[in-house]
Design a protein around this motif. Structure first.
Motif, PDB file in Angstrom:
ATOM      1  N   ASP A 238      11.933  10.055  12.742  1.00 19.07           N
ATOM      2  CA  ASP A 238      10.507   9.867  13.031  1.00 19.07           C
ATOM      3  C   ASP A 238       9.876  11.139  13.588  1.00 19.07           C
ATOM      4  OD1 ASP A 238      10.540   7.298  12.127  1.00 19.07           O
ATOM      5  OD2 ASP A 238      10.232   6.336  14.069  1.00 19.07           O
ATOM      6  N   GLN A 239      10.627  11.880  14.393  1.00 15.00           N
ATOM      7  CA  GLN A 239      10.086  13.119  14.952  1.00 15.00           C
ATOM      8  C   GLN A 239       9.805  14.134  13.850  1.00 15.00           C
ATOM      9  OE1 GLN A 239       9.072  13.562  17.894  1.00 15.00           O
ATOM     10  NE2 GLN A 239       9.191  15.719  18.505  1.00 15.00           N
ATOM     11  N   PHE A 241       9.220  13.405  10.727  1.00  7.28           N
ATOM     12  CA  PHE A 241       8.087  12.862   9.986  1.00  7.28           C
ATOM     13  C   PHE A 241       6.768  13.197  10.691  1.00  7.28           C
ATOM     14  CE2 PHE A 241       4.984   9.435   9.453  1.00  7.28           C
ATOM     15  CZ  PHE A 241       4.883   9.354   8.074  1.00  7.28           C
ATOM     16  N   ASP A 242       6.732  13.071  12.014  1.00  7.52           N
ATOM     17  CA  ASP A 242       5.500  13.319  12.776  1.00  7.52           C
ATOM     18  C   ASP A 242       5.105  14.790  12.782  1.00  7.52           C
ATOM     19  OD1 ASP A 242       5.176  10.649  13.431  1.00  7.52           O
ATOM     20  OD2 ASP A 242       6.213  10.823  15.361  1.00  7.52           O
ATOM     21  N   LYS A 243       6.099  15.668  12.788  1.00  7.13           N
ATOM     22  CA  LYS A 243       5.826  17.076  13.054  1.00  7.13           C
ATOM     23  C   LYS A 243       5.838  17.969  11.819  1.00  7.13           C
ATOM     24  CE  LYS A 243       5.574  16.226  17.451  1.00  7.13           C
ATOM     25  NZ  LYS A 243       4.261  16.271  18.134  1.00  7.13           N
ATOM     26  N   THR A 244       6.311  17.479  10.679  1.00  3.77           N
ATOM     27  CA  THR A 244       6.379  18.335   9.497  1.00  3.77           C
ATOM     28  C   THR A 244       5.685  17.677   8.308  1.00  3.77           C
ATOM     29  OG1 THR A 244       8.470  17.473   8.642  1.00  3.77           O
ATOM     30  CG2 THR A 244       8.616  19.216  10.297  1.00  3.77           C
ATOM     31  N   LYS A 245       4.852  18.443   7.654  1.00  4.40           N
ATOM     32  CA  LYS A 245       4.166  17.939   6.461  1.00  4.40           C
ATOM     33  C   LYS A 245       5.151  17.724   5.313  1.00  4.40           C
ATOM     34  CE  LYS A 245      -0.198  20.227   7.598  1.00  4.40           C
ATOM     35  NZ  LYS A 245      -1.199  21.235   7.167  1.00  4.40           N
ATOM     36  N   ARG A 248       6.305  14.249   4.694  1.00  7.08           N
ATOM     37  CA  ARG A 248       5.280  13.236   4.414  1.00  7.08           C
ATOM     38  C   ARG A 248       4.681  13.392   3.020  1.00  7.08           C
ATOM     39  NH1 ARG A 248       3.641  14.995   9.613  1.00  7.08           N
ATOM     40  NH2 ARG A 248       1.719  15.888   8.762  1.00  7.08           N
ATOM     41  N   ASP A 252       3.687   7.562   3.832  1.00  6.78           N
ATOM     42  CA  ASP A 252       2.731   7.661   4.932  1.00  6.78           C
ATOM     43  C   ASP A 252       3.101   6.743   6.098  1.00  6.78           C
ATOM     44  OD1 ASP A 252       2.163   5.168   3.904  1.00  6.78           O
ATOM     45  OD2 ASP A 252       0.191   5.716   3.102  1.00  6.78           O
ATOM     46  N   ARG A 253       4.329   6.232   6.062  1.00  8.60           N
ATOM     47  CA  ARG A 253       4.843   5.437   7.176  1.00  8.60           C
ATOM     48  C   ARG A 253       6.091   6.109   7.731  1.00  8.60           C
ATOM     49  NH1 ARG A 253       6.420  -0.142   5.208  1.00  8.60           N
ATOM     50  NH2 ARG A 253       6.671   0.856   3.166  1.00  8.60           N
ATOM     51  N   PRO A 254       6.358   5.998   9.016  1.00  8.33           N
ATOM     52  CA  PRO A 254       7.540   6.648   9.585  1.00  8.33           C
ATOM     53  C   PRO A 254       8.827   6.017   9.072  1.00  8.33           C
ATOM     54  CG  PRO A 254       6.478   5.238  11.213  1.00  8.33           C
ATOM     55  CD  PRO A 254       5.547   5.309  10.042  1.00  8.33           C
TER      56      PRO A 254
END
Length: 325
Positions: A238-239, A241-245, A248, A252-254
């Protein structure tokens, strides 16, 4: 208590083994190891110890009775049928599927089975899937990679479409991961201890990031060995996913949300590991498994750990979830 269903168990057949001996070279060979006179090696790395219970249903039923297991779902694990050419691969799949169908007929209250398919030959695989379902298959077995091809490879698209159309369970079982030589996994049974975990984890993480589960929402993927490293890595996934394009591009979901929509077995050897799997996957997505009859399988211990779960989770994991899917 509820029916106890073991979703992760294995059998081989003598005919399949003879086909492997004839057509598995040069990469696959059956020879003696420190653990068994019949061990399957891949390019010098031992990864599959064959013993008498792999071929003996009477012994299996006896051990199920001793452990308190009602129903076993059997599969043909690595190296499955991914060797030889198209004729050999299909023939090995048909040999195994026919034998498993006969076992289900002989033990209708104790045995179910998942189909083996010649994944490298999609047209033959789809045809064999249809035939296998007609003779009683309740799901499909795939490995974490198909001779180095990842499961999202376009080659396998028709097979996944056919499985998804039927809404079938799929046990994703690990095999020898790519990079055995580079990681020196030929030593110390490291294919079994860590290589399998790499194979499963890499396969599922790739499927999540590729958007696979959005394209195939009906199939029910079971990540073997309690999800391998996935429950432990969920925060890191999840980290990233949140921090790197880059993570994604297709989703669009973790990843943690996707990990709540796949399934897991209980083949892990510590209570806290099983508890972590339930926290990540939810108690509706974990099912009892034993890895019987491999020498590192543990029918009694895996069931004991399931029985130690909270009362709300215990019956679901023991069999209710498996019956539902």
């Amino acid at each position: 208590m509820s029916l106890v269903v073991d979703v992760h168990t294995h059998m081989y057949t003598h005919n399949w083994l003879e086909l492997l001996r004839k057509h598995g070279s040069p990469d696959l060979e059956v020879k003696e190891s420190l653990d068994s006179p019949n061990t399957i090696f891949y390019r010098g790395a031992s990864f599959c110890v064959l013993e008498d219970p792999h071929f003996d249903y009477e012994v299996r039923i006896l051990n199920m009775d001793k452990a308190g297991v009602d129903l076993a779902v059997i599969t043909l694990p690595a190296p499955s049928v991914f060797w030889g050419g198209p004729e050999q691969s299909l023939g090995a799949a048909q040999t195994a599927n026919n034998a498993f169908a006969e076992a289900q007929e002989a033990y209708p209250d104790r045995i179910r089975w998942m189909a083996s398919l010649p994944w490298e030959y999609p047209q033959a695989a789809v045809t064999e899937l249809e035939r296998a379902c007609e003779i009683g298959a309740v799901g499909v077995l795939t490995l974490g990679n198909i001779n180095g091809r990842h499961l999202c490879d376009e080659l396998f698209q028709p097979i996944w479409e056919a499985i998804d159309n039927r809404g079938l369970p799929v046990l994703l079982h690990p095999t020898y991961p790519p990079g055995i030589d580079e990681l020196a996994l030929t030593q110390y049974a490291m294919v079994a201890s860590i290589g399998f975990m790499i194979d499963t984890s890499t396969a599922v993480i790739r499927m999540i990031n590729d958007g696979f589960f959005d394209r195939f929402p009906n199939l029910k993927l079971i990540a073997a060995h309690a999800g391998a490293t996935l429950p432990f890595l969920v925060g890191r996934l999840d980290q990233v996913f949140d921090k790197t394009k880059r993570a994604r591009v297709n989703i669009d979901r973790p990843p943690s949300e996707y990990l709540q929509h796949i399934y897991y077995d209980s083949v892990t050897y510590r209570q806290e590991s099983l508890e972590m799997c339930l926290q990540v996957g939810t108690e509706d997505r974990v099912m009892f498994g034993s890895d019987y009859p491999f020498n590192i399988g543990d029918m009694v211990g895996c069931l004991a750990r399931v029985n130690n779960l909270s009362s709300s989770a215990r019956d679901k994991v023991r069999g209710d979830n498996a019956v539902r899917i």
